[in-house]
Every structure is written in structure tokens, then in C-alpha cells.
Design a protein around this motif. Structure first.
Motif, PDB file in Angstrom:
ATOM      1  N   UNK A  61     102.990  91.755  91.042  1.00  0.00           N
ATOM      2  CA  UNK A  61     103.497  92.407  89.538  1.00  0.00           C
ATOM      3  C   UNK A  61     102.534  93.946  90.070  1.00  0.00           C
ATOM      4  N   UNK A  62     101.262  92.998  90.281  1.00  0.00           N
ATOM      5  CA  UNK A  62     100.615  94.327  90.608  1.00  0.00           C
ATOM      6  C   UNK A  62     101.180  95.636  91.913  1.00  0.00           C
ATOM      7  N   UNK A  63     101.871  95.883  92.208  1.00  0.00           N
ATOM      8  CA  UNK A  63     102.386  97.003  92.694  1.00  0.00           C
ATOM      9  C   UNK A  63     103.159  97.177  91.634  1.00  0.00           C
ATOM     10  N   UNK A  64     104.621  96.685  91.262  1.00  0.00           N
ATOM     11  CA  UNK A  64     104.649  97.519  90.224  1.00  0.00           C
ATOM     12  C   UNK A  64     104.088  97.976  89.188  1.00  0.00           C
ATOM     13  N   UNK A  65     102.389  97.580  89.036  1.00  0.00           N
ATOM     14  CA  UNK A  65     102.013  98.864  87.967  1.00  0.00           C
ATOM     15  C   UNK A  65     101.561  99.389  88.775  1.00  0.00           C
ATOM     16  N   UNK A  66     101.533  99.719  89.219  1.00  0.00           N
ATOM     17  CA  UNK A  66     100.906 100.738  90.402  1.00  0.00           C
ATOM     18  C   UNK A  66     101.795 102.064  89.891  1.00  0.00           C
ATOM     19  N   UNK A  67     103.330 101.423  89.995  1.00  0.00           N
ATOM     20  CA  UNK A  67     104.091 102.787  89.484  1.00  0.00           C
ATOM     21  C   UNK A  67     103.662 102.913  88.456  1.00  0.00           C
ATOM     22  N   UNK A  68     103.953 102.701  87.977  1.00  0.00           N
ATOM     23  CA  UNK A  68     103.769 102.004  85.907  1.00  0.00           C
ATOM     24  C   UNK A  68     102.433 103.789  85.839  1.00  0.00           C
ATOM     25  N   UNK A  69     101.747 102.979  85.848  1.00  0.00           N
ATOM     26  CA  UNK A  69     100.315 103.114  86.663  1.00  0.00           C
ATOM     27  C   UNK A  69     100.842 104.919  86.388  1.00  0.00           C
ATOM     28  N   UNK A  70     100.744 105.189  87.712  1.00  0.00           N
ATOM     29  CA  UNK A  70     101.658 106.732  88.455  1.00  0.00           C
ATOM     30  C   UNK A  70     102.809 107.546  87.524  1.00  0.00           C
ATOM     31  N   UNK A  71     103.217 106.668  86.540  1.00  0.00           N
ATOM     32  CA  UNK A  71     104.046 107.485  86.385  1.00  0.00           C
ATOM     33  C   UNK A  71     103.974 108.310  85.055  1.00  0.00           C
ATOM     34  N   UNK A  72     102.956 108.615  84.172  1.00  0.00           N
ATOM     35  CA  UNK A  72     102.565 109.653  83.303  1.00  0.00           C
ATOM     36  C   UNK A  72     102.679 110.662  83.675  1.00  0.00           C
ATOM     37  N   UNK A  73     101.864 110.282  85.480  1.00  0.00           N
ATOM     38  CA  UNK A  73     101.254 111.881  86.059  1.00  0.00           C
ATOM     39  C   UNK A  73     102.222 112.397  86.595  1.00  0.00           C
ATOM     40  N   UNK A  75     105.706 112.393  86.541  1.00  0.00           N
ATOM     41  CA  UNK A  75     106.595 112.566  85.518  1.00  0.00           C
ATOM     42  C   UNK A  75     106.772 113.721  85.061  1.00  0.00           C
ATOM     43  N   UNK A  76     105.113 114.312  84.724  1.00  0.00           N
ATOM     44  CA  UNK A  76     104.865 115.204  84.413  1.00  0.00           C
ATOM     45  C   UNK A  76     105.029 116.715  85.456  1.00  0.00           C
ATOM     46  N   UNK A  77     104.335 116.741  86.131  1.00  0.00           N
ATOM     47  CA  UNK A  77     104.549 116.782  87.563  1.00  0.00           C
ATOM     48  C   UNK A  77     106.046 117.836  88.302  1.00  0.00           C
ATOM     49  N   UNK A  78     107.239 115.960  88.147  1.00  0.00           N
ATOM     50  CA  UNK A  78     108.380 116.433  88.093  1.00  0.00           C
ATOM     51  C   UNK A  78     108.755 117.131  87.062  1.00  0.00           C
ATOM     52  N   UNK A  79     109.530 117.580  85.753  1.00  0.00           N
ATOM     53  CA  UNK A  79     109.584 118.583  84.765  1.00  0.00           C
ATOM     54  C   UNK A  79     108.234 119.390  84.925  1.00  0.00           C
ATOM     55  N   UNK A  80     107.341 119.624  85.948  1.00  0.00           N
ATOM     56  CA  UNK A  80     106.414 121.120  85.484  1.00  0.00           C
ATOM     57  C   UNK A  80     105.334 121.195  84.313  1.00  0.00           C
ATOM     58  N   UNK A 162      96.571 112.304  93.059  1.00  0.00           N
ATOM     59  CA  UNK A 162      96.407 112.537  94.693  1.00  0.00           C
ATOM     60  C   UNK A 162      97.570 113.913  95.032  1.00  0.00           C
ATOM     61  N   UNK A 163      99.047 113.163  95.064  1.00  0.00           N
ATOM     62  CA  UNK A 163     100.445 113.822  96.145  1.00  0.00           C
ATOM     63  C   UNK A 163     100.894 114.571  94.849  1.00  0.00           C
ATOM     64  N   UNK A 164     101.012 114.405  92.924  1.00  0.00           N
ATOM     65  CA  UNK A 164     101.566 115.019  92.766  1.00  0.00           C
ATOM     66  C   UNK A 164     103.467 115.535  92.523  1.00  0.00           C
ATOM     67  N   UNK A 165     103.467 114.156  92.739  1.00  0.00           N
ATOM     68  CA  UNK A 165     105.421 114.416  93.247  1.00  0.00           C
ATOM     69  C   UNK A 165     105.523 113.377  93.110  1.00  0.00           C
ATOM     70  N   UNK A 168     107.209 111.297  96.766  1.00  0.00           N
ATOM     71  CA  UNK A 168     106.405 110.957  97.133  1.00  0.00           C
ATOM     72  C   UNK A 168     105.455 110.221  97.004  1.00  0.00           C
ATOM     73  N   UNK A 169     105.319 109.738  95.848  1.00  0.00           N
ATOM     74  CA  UNK A 169     104.569 108.342  95.717  1.00  0.00           C
ATOM     75  C   UNK A 169     104.984 107.348  94.804  1.00  0.00           C
TER      76      UNK A 169
END
Length: 242
Positions: A61-73, A75-80, A162-165, A168-169
Motif C-alpha cells: 500500500x506504500x507504493x499506492x500511497x506515493x501516488x496519492x501523495x503526489x496527486x495534489x501536486x 493534478x494542479x500541474x495537469x490543470x495549469x 520534482x517532475x510536475x507532470x 511522468x510521476x
């Protein structure tokens, strides 16, 4: 700071796109469960051993949590909308707020998954003539997996900064563990056990199949990965807004 974290947590679980986060949250445990069909062969196993065997996938679940942790960043980069956020609250508050909020959301989702997964394990065991036995081994899996979720969320949040994508993330956080790390686990475990995803998994299942690190070394290395990546994300982010 509290207001920023609260705001970021609410944004992370709002909108229809959150359904994708829920799906990803169960992706790795389910992938691990079905990657090895032997987990469903419970013949001759006592309830405690069978329970622990079926709970082990929760360590990933830690790997899935990494995606959840990155999502807030991401998603905003995706929508500009990231520039507006940085202008409104400043980099420092946005960075720390998203990192902490990502961990909070990841923990909340993971606890829900732990409950649902345990109920599913109980039903499966009952249908196979066994019973759920939450012994010390089972609780160690829960506790270790939860530590991994927190550190995984920090690592994922850092990678997102780091990636802001988004894509890629997602590739780094999900595809790399599912394809590269799992392949190395079978062919070169002496190298694979030091990779981020398997280090995090080792917190829940120390020494798994004699291929992963024990808890102490895994915790130290996971902390090192988290500190290095968060520091790198902070440094890169500060330079971009300077």
C-alpha cells in the motif's frame, strides 16, 4: 499551516477524478495478491499463518500511497492551476501543505482499505474452512504497512514536485515498481531490495521470502529516500520560483 493542510486535503478528495485515486489506492495490494496464485492455496495452514499470508499484500500500500501523495501536486500541474496557488499562498506553504495533506489523505484511504481488505480476507477464509486470526504477525503487517504509507506519501509528494507532470510521476511511482522492481525481485533480489518501492514494502513484511530487508535497515533506508527526495524537491522548487 493547518488551514493550508485542510484546504489541500479537501482539494485532494474533491471532484470526479478522485475515483482514480481510490482505484490506484488498491492497485498495488491487488496486483501483489494476484501475482502469486500460491496465496490462495491455504491447505494445511493454521488460521494465523493463512491470515498473515493474505494480509501481506497490504505492505505494498506504500507504493499506492506515493501516488496519492503526489496527486495534489500533479493534478494542479495537469490543470495549469499551480501558478495561481503559488501566487496565492507562496511556495513554502504550498509545498509543506501539499506534502502533509498528501500523507493525511493516504493514511485515511489506507486505513479504509485495511478494513475492507480484512473483511474480504475473513470471508475468503470462512469459505475455505478457516477463520480470521489477527495475531501479532498480522498487527505487525498493519503497523509496518502504515509506516510505509506515511513515508511513501512523502516520497510520492516529493517526486510530484520534482517532475510536475502527472504522467511522468505516475510512470515513476506505479509502473517502475510493478514492472522493474518486481522483475528484479525475482531475478536480482540482492539489488531490488534497495529500490524505493521494495524498501517501503519491507516495512510491512520484513525479510519477505528472504529477499527484502529487515525492518530496521528498511526503515533507515526509507527515511533516507524520503529526506533526500523531499530536500531535492524543495531545492528545485525554490529555484523555480526565485
Amino acid at each position: 499551516m493547518k488551514d493550508t493542510v485542510r484546504s489541500e486535503a479537501l482539494r485532494s478528495v474533491s471532484g470526479s477524478s478522485i475515483l482514480a485515486v481510490y482505484l490506484v489506492a488498491v492497485l498495488m495490494p491487488v496486483f501483489v495478491l494476484f501475482s502469486d496464485g500460491s496465496r490462495f492455496d491455504l491447505a494445511g495452514l493454521d488460521p494465523a499463518t493463512a491470515t498473515a499470508l493474505l494480509l501481506e499484500p497490504l505492505a505494498w500500500s506504500a507504493v499506492s500511497a506515493a501516488f496519492v501523495g503526489a496527486y495534489g501536486v500533479t493534478r494542479e500541474c495537469y490543470y495549469g492551476s499551480m501558478d495561481r496557488t503559488l501566487t496565492g499562498v507562496g511556495f513554502a506553504r504550498a509545498f509543506s501543505g501539499k506534502i502533509v495533506a498528501g500523507a493525511v489523505v493516504a493514511v485515511a484511504l489506507s486505513l479504509c482499505i485495511f478494513v475492507v481488505w480484512t473483511v474480504g480476507v475473513s470471508v475468503f477464509l470462512a469459505r475455505n474452512g478457516s477463520t480470521l486470526a489477527l495475531t501479532g504477525s498480522a498487527w505487525r503487517i498493519y503497523a509496518g504497512a502504515l509506516v510505509g504509507v506515511v513515508l511513501g506519501a512523502f516520497i510520492g509528494g516529493a517526486i510530484g514536485w520534482i517532475t510536475r507532470n502527472y504522467y511522468v510521476t505516475a510512470a515513476i511511482i506505479l509502473v517502475l515498481p510493478m514492472v522493474v522492481e518486481f522483475a528484479l525481485l525475482r531475478t536480482a533480489p540482492e539489488l531490488a531490495k534497495f529500490s524505493p518501492g521494495l524498501v517501503l514494502a519491507a516495512l510491512g513484511v520484513p525479510g519477505y521470502q528472504d529477499r527484502l530487508l529487515e525492518f530496521g535497515p528498511a526503515l533507515c533506508l526509507a527515511l533516507a529516500w524520503a529526506v533526500v527526495l523531499v530536500a531535492a524537491a524543495w531545492g528545485m522548487g525554490r529555484r523555480k520560483v526565485a
